[in-house]
Design a protein around this motif. Structure first.
Motif, short mmCIF file in Angstrom:
data_model
loop_
_atom_site.label_atom_id
_atom_site.label_comp_id
_atom_site.label_asym_id
_atom_site.label_seq_id
_atom_site.Cartn_x
_atom_site.Cartn_y
_atom_site.Cartn_z
N PRO A 1 29.56 32.98 43.64
CA PRO A 1 29.90 32.30 44.82
C PRO A 1 31.31 32.33 45.11
N ALA A 2 32.41 32.40 44.11
CA ALA A 2 33.63 32.42 44.27
C ALA A 2 34.37 33.61 45.09
N PHE A 3 33.38 34.98 44.84
CA PHE A 3 33.79 35.97 45.38
C PHE A 3 32.93 36.18 46.60
N GLY A 4 31.83 35.48 46.82
CA GLY A 4 31.05 36.18 48.02
C GLY A 4 30.17 35.20 48.59
N ALA A 5 29.10 35.76 49.11
CA ALA A 5 28.16 35.30 49.74
C ALA A 5 27.27 34.71 48.65
N PRO A 6 25.93 34.04 49.10
CA PRO A 6 25.30 33.41 48.06
C PRO A 6 24.80 34.50 46.68
N ASP A 7 24.43 33.92 45.57
CA ASP A 7 24.30 34.80 44.53
C ASP A 7 23.38 36.08 44.68
N SER A 8 22.34 35.44 45.72
CA SER A 8 21.03 36.71 45.73
C SER A 8 21.92 37.93 46.44
N THR A 9 22.91 37.97 47.15
CA THR A 9 23.46 39.15 47.68
C THR A 9 24.68 39.69 46.78
N ASN A 10 25.33 38.76 46.08
CA ASN A 10 26.47 39.32 45.12
C ASN A 10 27.56 39.98 45.97
N SER A 11 27.56 39.76 47.31
CA SER A 11 28.90 40.40 48.19
C SER A 11 29.94 39.51 48.18
N ALA A 12 31.02 40.04 48.05
CA ALA A 12 32.39 39.19 48.08
C ALA A 12 32.45 38.36 49.36
N ARG A 13 32.81 37.05 49.37
CA ARG A 13 33.11 36.52 50.55
C ARG A 13 34.61 36.59 51.07
N ALA A 14 35.06 36.98 52.43
CA ALA A 14 36.40 37.30 52.75
C ALA A 14 37.16 36.40 52.59
N ASP A 15 36.57 35.08 52.48
CA ASP A 15 37.66 33.40 52.47
C ASP A 15 37.81 33.28 51.46
N ARG A 16 37.57 34.06 50.24
CA ARG A 16 38.14 33.57 48.82
C ARG A 16 39.01 34.68 48.12
N VAL A 17 39.77 34.24 47.47
CA VAL A 17 40.92 35.11 46.79
C VAL A 17 40.68 34.97 45.29
N LEU A 18 41.32 36.07 44.67
CA LEU A 18 41.37 36.09 43.22
C LEU A 18 42.82 35.67 42.80
N LEU A 19 42.98 34.65 42.07
CA LEU A 19 44.09 34.42 41.40
C LEU A 19 44.36 34.91 40.07
N ILE A 20 45.42 35.17 39.41
CA ILE A 20 45.72 35.63 38.14
C ILE A 20 46.91 34.99 37.68
N ASP A 21 46.89 34.48 36.63
CA ASP A 21 47.80 33.64 35.84
C ASP A 21 49.19 34.61 35.54
N ARG A 22 50.17 34.15 35.63
CA ARG A 22 51.30 34.86 35.02
C ARG A 22 51.18 35.12 33.57
N SER A 23 51.57 36.52 33.12
CA SER A 23 51.12 36.76 31.87
C SER A 23 52.49 37.32 31.21
N SER A 24 52.87 37.50 30.05
CA SER A 24 53.67 37.91 29.16
C SER A 24 53.28 38.46 27.94
N MET A 25 54.18 39.46 27.42
CA MET A 25 53.84 40.12 26.22
C MET A 25 55.35 40.60 25.66
N PRO A 26 55.39 40.45 24.52
CA PRO A 26 56.77 40.92 23.80
C PRO A 26 57.10 42.59 24.02
N VAL A 27 58.40 42.93 24.30
CA VAL A 27 58.67 44.22 24.10
C VAL A 27 60.05 44.14 23.33
N PHE A 28 60.62 45.41 22.84
CA PHE A 28 61.80 45.49 21.86
C PHE A 28 62.73 44.38 22.37
N ALA A 29 62.93 43.61 21.33
CA ALA A 29 64.10 42.54 21.73
C ALA A 29 64.03 41.70 23.13
N GLY A 30 62.81 41.55 23.61
CA GLY A 30 62.72 40.92 24.86
C GLY A 30 61.39 40.38 25.30
#
Length: 168
Positions: free
Chosen positions: A17-46
């Protein structure tokens, strides 16, 4: 780079449902967006931080902006466009709670900016939430970011909540 990987993973698990139409079709809805949290990883001295703006899906591809910042080595900072290929079949599998792997491309802004393939493994918790593992190469180093993701209505992804340089 990390943003790209994270974004791909999110896109891979975004069925239902978050991506699309009803579950029976599994097609993405144009009015929903995917939000990804900010993420970090260590690198040499930073630390490397990946920030991905809201991603919209059109014709099986989630697209949006990303920023990649490396502290204290600002010369490696990057921003650009992210495109993640997420088929209707992948969305349906994620909607069933299955782990999904998808691929995409991060293209840095500017003349001659690098294009990097990204791999995203999405692990859904439910139809609207989950975690991602985004990976890509930065030079010879494999970067791996592990952000959380969720889906929201377009109005929820306001530009004010985004980092500088990322646009809705």
């Amino acid at each position: 780079m990390k943003r790209i990987t994270l974004l791909l993973a999110l896109l891979a698990v975004g069925g239902g449902p978050a991506f699309g139409a009803p579950d029976s079709t599994n097609s993405a809805r144009a009015d929903r967006v995917l939000l990804i949290d900010r993420s970090s990883m260590p690198v040499f001295a930073g630390k490397a931080t990946l920030t991905i703006g809201p991603l919209g899906r059109t014709n099986g591809v989630y697209t949006g902006d990303y920023e990649y910042a490396v502290f204290p080595w600002f010369q490696f900072d990057e921003q650009g466009k992210l495109a993640i290929n997420v088929s209707d079949e992948s969305l349906a599998q994620a909607n069933q709670g299955k782990v999904v792997t998808v691929t995409g491309t991060a293209t840095a802004s500017g003349k001659g900016g690098p294009r990097r393939p990204i791999v995203i493994i999405a692990t859904p918790v439910d139809n609207d939430h989950g975690t991602l593992q985004l990976s890509f190469l930065a030079g010879s180093r494999k970067m791996i970011f592990t952000p959380a993701y969720h889906f929201a209505d377009n109005a929820t992804a306001s530009p004010a909540a985004l980092p500088a340089g990322i646009k809705n």
